[in-house]
Scaffold this motif. Structure first.
Motif, short mmCIF file in Angstrom:
data_model
loop_
_atom_site.label_atom_id
_atom_site.label_comp_id
_atom_site.label_asym_id
_atom_site.label_seq_id
_atom_site.Cartn_x
_atom_site.Cartn_y
_atom_site.Cartn_z
N ALA A 1 7.74 4.33 7.96
CA ALA A 1 7.83 4.60 6.52
C ALA A 1 9.07 3.94 5.94
CB ALA A 1 7.86 6.11 6.27
N ASN A 2 9.17 3.95 4.62
CA ASN A 2 10.32 3.41 3.89
C ASN A 2 10.51 1.92 4.15
OD1 ASN A 2 12.41 4.18 1.98
ND2 ASN A 2 13.91 3.82 3.60
N VAL A 3 9.40 1.19 4.23
CA VAL A 3 9.45 -0.27 4.42
C VAL A 3 9.51 -0.94 3.04
CG1 VAL A 3 8.13 -2.28 5.21
CG2 VAL A 3 8.22 -0.19 6.61
N ILE A 4 10.33 -1.96 2.93
CA ILE A 4 10.40 -2.76 1.71
C ILE A 4 10.28 -4.23 2.10
CG2 ILE A 4 11.79 -3.46 -0.29
CD1 ILE A 4 13.19 -0.74 -0.12
N LEU A 5 9.40 -4.95 1.44
CA LEU A 5 9.25 -6.39 1.61
C LEU A 5 9.70 -7.05 0.32
CD1 LEU A 5 5.65 -6.35 3.14
CD2 LEU A 5 7.85 -6.21 4.36
N ALA A 6 10.37 -8.20 0.44
CA ALA A 6 10.91 -8.85 -0.76
C ALA A 6 11.22 -10.31 -0.47
CB ALA A 6 12.18 -8.14 -1.22
N PRO A 7 11.30 -11.14 -1.53
CA PRO A 7 11.79 -12.50 -1.36
C PRO A 7 13.30 -12.47 -1.15
CG PRO A 7 11.45 -12.06 -3.67
CD PRO A 7 10.97 -10.84 -2.93
N ALA A 8 13.87 -13.62 -0.85
CA ALA A 8 15.29 -13.68 -0.52
C ALA A 8 16.18 -13.18 -1.65
CB ALA A 8 15.67 -15.12 -0.15
N ASP A 9 15.77 -13.41 -2.90
CA ASP A 9 16.60 -13.00 -4.03
C ASP A 9 16.28 -11.60 -4.54
OD1 ASP A 9 14.15 -13.41 -5.22
OD2 ASP A 9 14.84 -14.99 -6.59
N LEU A 10 15.36 -10.90 -3.87
CA LEU A 10 14.98 -9.53 -4.22
C LEU A 10 14.49 -9.41 -5.66
CD1 LEU A 10 17.90 -7.46 -2.60
CD2 LEU A 10 15.67 -7.93 -1.62
N ARG A 11 13.86 -10.46 -6.19
CA ARG A 11 13.44 -10.41 -7.59
C ARG A 11 12.27 -9.45 -7.80
NH1 ARG A 11 11.72 -15.13 -5.40
NH2 ARG A 11 9.49 -15.65 -5.57
N TRP A 12 11.50 -9.18 -6.75
CA TRP A 12 10.47 -8.14 -6.77
C TRP A 12 10.52 -7.41 -5.45
CZ3 TRP A 12 7.51 -9.16 -2.62
CH2 TRP A 12 7.24 -10.49 -2.28
N LEU A 13 9.93 -6.22 -5.45
CA LEU A 13 9.93 -5.38 -4.25
C LEU A 13 8.51 -4.90 -3.96
CD1 LEU A 13 13.05 -3.19 -5.11
CD2 LEU A 13 13.01 -5.24 -3.68
N TYR A 14 8.17 -4.89 -2.69
CA TYR A 14 6.84 -4.47 -2.26
C TYR A 14 7.01 -3.40 -1.20
CZ TYR A 14 1.92 -5.03 -0.83
OH TYR A 14 0.58 -4.83 -0.56
N HIS A 15 6.51 -2.20 -1.49
CA HIS A 15 6.67 -1.07 -0.58
C HIS A 15 5.31 -0.61 -0.07
CE1 HIS A 15 7.32 2.85 1.03
NE2 HIS A 15 7.02 3.52 -0.08
N PRO A 16 4.91 -1.10 1.12
CA PRO A 16 3.66 -0.60 1.70
C PRO A 16 3.86 0.82 2.23
CG PRO A 16 4.74 -2.07 3.25
CD PRO A 16 5.59 -2.06 2.00
N TYR A 17 2.85 1.65 2.06
CA TYR A 17 2.89 3.01 2.60
C TYR A 17 1.51 3.32 3.16
CZ TYR A 17 0.29 4.57 -1.49
OH TYR A 17 -0.70 4.74 -2.43
N ASP A 18 1.36 4.48 3.77
CA ASP A 18 0.06 4.84 4.35
C ASP A 18 -0.89 5.21 3.23
OD1 ASP A 18 1.93 7.03 4.07
OD2 ASP A 18 0.42 8.34 4.96
N GLY A 19 -1.67 4.24 2.82
CA GLY A 19 -2.62 4.45 1.72
C GLY A 19 -2.58 3.37 0.67
N GLY A 20 -1.55 2.53 0.69
CA GLY A 20 -1.48 1.49 -0.33
C GLY A 20 -0.12 0.81 -0.39
N ALA A 21 0.27 0.43 -1.60
CA ALA A 21 1.56 -0.24 -1.78
C ALA A 21 2.05 -0.04 -3.21
CB ALA A 21 1.44 -1.74 -1.49
N ASP A 22 3.34 0.17 -3.34
CA ASP A 22 4.00 0.18 -4.64
C ASP A 22 4.64 -1.20 -4.84
OD1 ASP A 22 3.42 2.84 -5.17
OD2 ASP A 22 5.28 3.58 -4.29
N VAL A 23 4.46 -1.76 -6.03
CA VAL A 23 5.04 -3.05 -6.36
C VAL A 23 5.93 -2.89 -7.58
CG1 VAL A 23 4.58 -5.50 -6.74
CG2 VAL A 23 2.87 -4.10 -5.56
N ILE A 24 7.15 -3.39 -7.49
CA ILE A 24 8.09 -3.36 -8.61
C ILE A 24 8.34 -4.80 -9.02
CG2 ILE A 24 10.28 -2.45 -9.47
CD1 ILE A 24 8.50 -0.30 -8.20
N LEU A 25 7.98 -5.13 -10.25
CA LEU A 25 8.07 -6.50 -10.76
C LEU A 25 9.30 -6.69 -11.64
CD1 LEU A 25 5.82 -8.52 -9.93
CD2 LEU A 25 5.05 -6.16 -9.88
N PRO A 26 9.72 -7.93 -11.88
CA PRO A 26 10.89 -8.18 -12.73
C PRO A 26 10.69 -7.74 -14.18
CG PRO A 26 10.43 -10.10 -11.37
CD PRO A 26 9.27 -9.17 -11.21
N THR A 27 9.46 -7.83 -14.69
CA THR A 27 9.22 -7.47 -16.08
C THR A 27 7.94 -6.65 -16.20
OG1 THR A 27 7.85 -9.40 -16.62
CG2 THR A 27 10.25 -9.66 -16.83
#
Length: 200
Positions: free
Chosen positions: A152-178
């Motif tokens: 749990a508590n996994v975060i995937l991101a590009p090198a500059d962290l401009r967006w964040l991708y959090h997979p969890y058991d059941g799906g994924a939360d995505v946080i975008l720049p805008t």
């Protein structure tokens, strides 16, 4: 940062605090702090939580990789994984599965989620980071482990962290720049959204 070099802990903390100043890197906090740029996708039809067979695992992986490809991380992907310990020291760890799934990850930070809690019950979050060359398939074991709720508590991101991708058991939360980018991604995959009024 090159495609194979892990940033120093200090450098990664500086990038995080510049990009996401309102929230420390607790993956499950992100949707609350950045709700205006957040979208959640479910990883199986009808919002089924856990895969039962290889066909369903294939669907889970395909949805993750489809969204990650559209986010376009570039040549390398930052993979942040977590452990929990009873003291600030990094060992002994409660979830040895993390080191099996991400054996090359290096320790980044130690966080205390609830500092006001009785010290006798403190649980420390140990964050680890690694770089993986981006390509479809490179995260199969990690994503399957997350899907099975073994990590749990996994975060995937590009090198500059401009967006964040959090997979969890059941799906994924995505946080975008805008908000506009969030809305565009959301429109692309409306069939994968929750029917819950709050998008959960």
């Amino acid at each position: 940062m090159t495609s194979s070099s892990v940033p120093t802990p200090e450098a990664l903390t500086e990038i995080w605090e510049r990009q996401w100043p309102e929230c420390p890197p607790f993956a499950h906090w992100l949707r609350s702090y950045y709700s205006d740029r957040w979208v959640r996708f479910h990883s199986l039809p009808e919002s089924k939580r856990y895969p039962d067979n290889e066909a369903e695992y294939a669907t889970v992986l395909d949805r993750h990789y489809t969204v990650l490809s559209e986010l376009d991380p570039g040549p390398a992907l930052l993979v942040i994984t977590s452990e929990w310990t009873e003291t600030p020291a990094t060992a002994p760890q409660m979830w040895p599965r993390r080191s099996e799934v991400a054996p090359n990850a290096q320790h980044w930070r130690t966080l205390l989620e609830q500092p006001d809690e009785d010290p006798e019950y403190h649980s420390y979050t140990q964050l680890y980071v690694e770089i993986r060359p981006w390509r479809r398939g490179v995260l199969d074991l990690l994503l399957r482990t997350v899907a099975d709720d073994e990590l749990a508590n996994v975060i995937l991101a590009p090198a500059d962290l401009r967006w964040l991708y959090h997979p969890y058991d059941g799906g994924a939360d995505v946080i975008l720049p805008t908000r506009a980018q969030r809305d565009a991604l959301k429109d692309c995959h409306r069939a994968w959204l929750s029917k819950h009024p709050n998008g959960l």
